[in-house]
Motif scaffolding. Structure first.
Motif, PDB file in Angstrom:
ATOM      1  N   LEU A  61       2.023   1.838  -3.420  1.00 61.00           N
ATOM      2  CA  LEU A  61       0.909   2.162  -4.317  1.00 61.00           C
ATOM      3  C   LEU A  61       0.441   3.600  -4.113  1.00 61.00           C
ATOM      4  O   LEU A  61       0.049   4.270  -5.068  1.00 61.00           O
ATOM      5  CB  LEU A  61      -0.245   1.192  -4.085  1.00 61.00           C
ATOM      6  N   ILE A  62       0.474   4.059  -2.871  1.00 60.30           N
ATOM      7  CA  ILE A  62       0.126   5.461  -2.608  1.00 60.30           C
ATOM      8  C   ILE A  62       1.098   6.376  -3.361  1.00 60.30           C
ATOM      9  O   ILE A  62       0.681   7.319  -4.044  1.00 60.30           O
ATOM     10  CB  ILE A  62       0.144   5.751  -1.097  1.00 60.30           C
ATOM     11  N   ALA A  63       2.383   6.094  -3.257  1.00 64.43           N
ATOM     12  CA  ALA A  63       3.386   6.911  -3.956  1.00 64.43           C
ATOM     13  C   ALA A  63       3.190   6.847  -5.464  1.00 64.43           C
ATOM     14  O   ALA A  63       3.305   7.863  -6.170  1.00 64.43           O
ATOM     15  CB  ALA A  63       4.788   6.439  -3.577  1.00 64.43           C
ATOM     16  N   TYR A  64       2.872   5.659  -5.985  1.00 68.39           N
ATOM     17  CA  TYR A  64       2.655   5.486  -7.431  1.00 68.39           C
ATOM     18  C   TYR A  64       1.491   6.347  -7.908  1.00 68.39           C
ATOM     19  O   TYR A  64       1.589   7.061  -8.912  1.00 68.39           O
ATOM     20  CB  TYR A  64       2.401   4.013  -7.737  1.00 68.39           C
ATOM     21  N   HIS A  65       0.378   6.299  -7.191  1.00 75.43           N
ATOM     22  CA  HIS A  65      -0.825   7.007  -7.642  1.00 75.43           C
ATOM     23  C   HIS A  65      -0.805   8.494  -7.295  1.00 75.43           C
ATOM     24  O   HIS A  65      -1.542   9.268  -7.911  1.00 75.43           O
ATOM     25  CB  HIS A  65      -2.071   6.324  -7.080  1.00 75.43           C
ATOM     26  N   GLN A  66       0.027   8.886  -6.339  1.00 76.53           N
ATOM     27  CA  GLN A  66       0.157  10.324  -6.064  1.00 76.53           C
ATOM     28  C   GLN A  66       0.740  11.067  -7.269  1.00 76.53           C
ATOM     29  O   GLN A  66       0.518  12.268  -7.423  1.00 76.53           O
ATOM     30  CB  GLN A  66       1.045  10.553  -4.828  1.00 76.53           C
ATOM     31  N   ALA A  67       1.462  10.347  -8.095  1.00 82.11           N
ATOM     32  CA  ALA A  67       2.096  10.962  -9.258  1.00 82.11           C
ATOM     33  C   ALA A  67       1.138  11.054 -10.450  1.00 82.11           C
ATOM     34  O   ALA A  67       1.497  11.619 -11.489  1.00 82.11           O
ATOM     35  CB  ALA A  67       3.339  10.176  -9.664  1.00 82.11           C
ATOM     36  N   GLU A  68      -0.054  10.491 -10.309  1.00 81.69           N
ATOM     37  CA  GLU A  68      -1.018  10.494 -11.407  1.00 81.69           C
ATOM     38  C   GLU A  68      -2.015  11.626 -11.229  1.00 81.69           C
ATOM     39  O   GLU A  68      -2.365  12.011 -10.121  1.00 81.69           O
ATOM     40  CB  GLU A  68      -1.771   9.166 -11.475  1.00 81.69           C
ATOM     41  N   ASN A  69      -2.512  12.118 -12.334  1.00 86.52           N
ATOM     42  CA  ASN A  69      -3.555  13.145 -12.313  1.00 86.52           C
ATOM     43  C   ASN A  69      -4.751  12.642 -13.108  1.00 86.52           C
ATOM     44  O   ASN A  69      -4.610  12.275 -14.276  1.00 86.52           O
ATOM     45  CB  ASN A  69      -3.052  14.448 -12.924  1.00 86.52           C
ATOM     46  N   PHE A  70      -5.893  12.607 -12.473  1.00 87.31           N
ATOM     47  CA  PHE A  70      -7.098  12.134 -13.136  1.00 87.31           C
ATOM     48  C   PHE A  70      -8.128  13.258 -13.204  1.00 87.31           C
ATOM     49  O   PHE A  70      -8.184  14.099 -12.317  1.00 87.31           O
ATOM     50  CB  PHE A  70      -7.690  10.935 -12.391  1.00 87.31           C
TER      51      PHE A  70
ATOM     52  N   LEU B 219       0.817  -1.214   0.000  1.00 85.33           N
ATOM     53  CA  LEU B 219       0.000   0.000   0.000  1.00 85.33           C
ATOM     54  C   LEU B 219       0.852   1.267   0.000  1.00 85.33           C
ATOM     55  O   LEU B 219       0.547   2.228  -0.713  1.00 85.33           O
ATOM     56  CB  LEU B 219      -0.964   0.002   1.187  1.00 85.33           C
ATOM     57  N   GLU B 220       1.922   1.286   0.798  1.00 87.64           N
ATOM     58  CA  GLU B 220       2.799   2.465   0.848  1.00 87.64           C
ATOM     59  C   GLU B 220       3.326   2.810  -0.539  1.00 87.64           C
ATOM     60  O   GLU B 220       3.322   3.974  -0.957  1.00 87.64           O
ATOM     61  CB  GLU B 220       3.960   2.195   1.807  1.00 87.64           C
TER      62      GLU B 220
END
Length: 288
Positions: free
Chosen positions: A279-288, A276-277
């Motif tokens: 995955l949070i970092a991975y998705h923080q870099a995405e913009n939807f 989870l840690e």
């Protein structure tokens, strides 16, 4: 004053026992919560829907609007992903939903958007060659009877073999039987007649870890990991890539894992107890 969170991302790391959730607003972590496990291979759509509505929704801020869901789960085979997407979209209306297997979740957690080899080492084991976007190759783990080298279940099996078959391990055998209040007959019954033998075998790991300094135990752990590299990663032919891990076995036996990796010619990358840690970092870099 109530804070408004619009177009949030909801991330899930799900296993059979529990599901960990994280809600992001841009790069801000709004909250984390936990529900019972969601596994569409073992649970009906009705059960999963009830978990989402009765356990998850009350745990999320009512002022948050979810615009994207990224769900990563064990048992989420490709043929089950459409069902999981539909269930999530029925709860979070007008929401973009990804429903992926736990191996892709592990890859995104430990490799991000870079090439690498991603591995799961917990009760079971799995691995995949990751090109920065997708799992492009996977050695079938085959379960703890036919495979799952490196896993907690296989380590437990090897440990029992060690203490019952080698006379030099009599003191360790007696310590084990005394702590667990077992006889050898009880062990046989637990493995061959009771359900979920793989989980029980993996549950021996804390005892094994406390006895790493006993003769033969640490070398057994290292050999279990070396077999994982040989049987599962050799097929990828990519010893140039870092190997990342998620799972309790990799996390708690990290030093033994590094010894095994070096012996087999691999370089260890990121090691996480839970994805989870990452995955949070991975998705923080995405913009939807």
């Amino acid at each position: 004053m109530t804070t408004s969170y619009s177009h949030c991302q909801l991330i899930a790391d799900s296993g059979s026992t529990k599901t960990d959730w994280a809600l992001l607003a841009g790069e801000t972590l709004v909250c984390q919560c936990q529900t019972q496990g969601i596994n569409p291979f073992h649970q009906s759509a009705e059960v999963i829907d009830r978990v989402l509505r009765e356990e998850l929704l009350p745990s999320l801020p009512p002022e948050a609007t979810v615009g994207h869901v990224a769900f990563y789960g064990s048992g989420l085979r490709p043929e089950l992903q459409p069902m999981m997407r539909q269930l999530l979209m029925s709860v979070f209306l007008h929401t973009d939903v990804q429903a992926e297997g736990d191996l892709l979740g592990a890859a995104r957690a430990v490799c991000g958007r870079a090439e690498g080899i991603a591995c799961i080492l917990g009760t079971g084991a799995n691995s995949g060659l990751y090109d920065g976007q997708n799992i492009v190759m996977n050695t079938p783990p085959l379960g703890y009877i036919l495979g799952d080298e490196g896993s907690g279940a296989v380590l437990g099996r090897q440990f029992l073999n060690l203490i019952f078959k080698e006379s030099a391990q009599s003191a360790l055998r007696e310590a084990f039987l005394s702590e667990f209040h077992l006889t050898m007959a009880d062990v046989i019954d637990r493995v061959y007649r009771q359900p979920l033998a793989n989980r029980w075998l993996a549950s021996l790991s804390p005892f094994i870890h406390r006895n790493l300094d006993r003769d033969g135990v640490r070398s057994m752990v290292i050999d279990n990991f070396r077999q994982f590299f040989r049987r599962n990663l050799t097929a990828y032919q990519r010893q140039d890539l870092p190997v990342g891990f998620v799972g309790s076995m990799a996390f708690h036996y990290c030093s033994e894992l590094k010894v095994a990796a070096e012996a087999e010619g691999y370089c260890i990358g990121t090691v996480l107890k839970s994805p989870l840690e990452g995955l949070i970092a991975y998705h923080q870099a995405e913009n939807f």
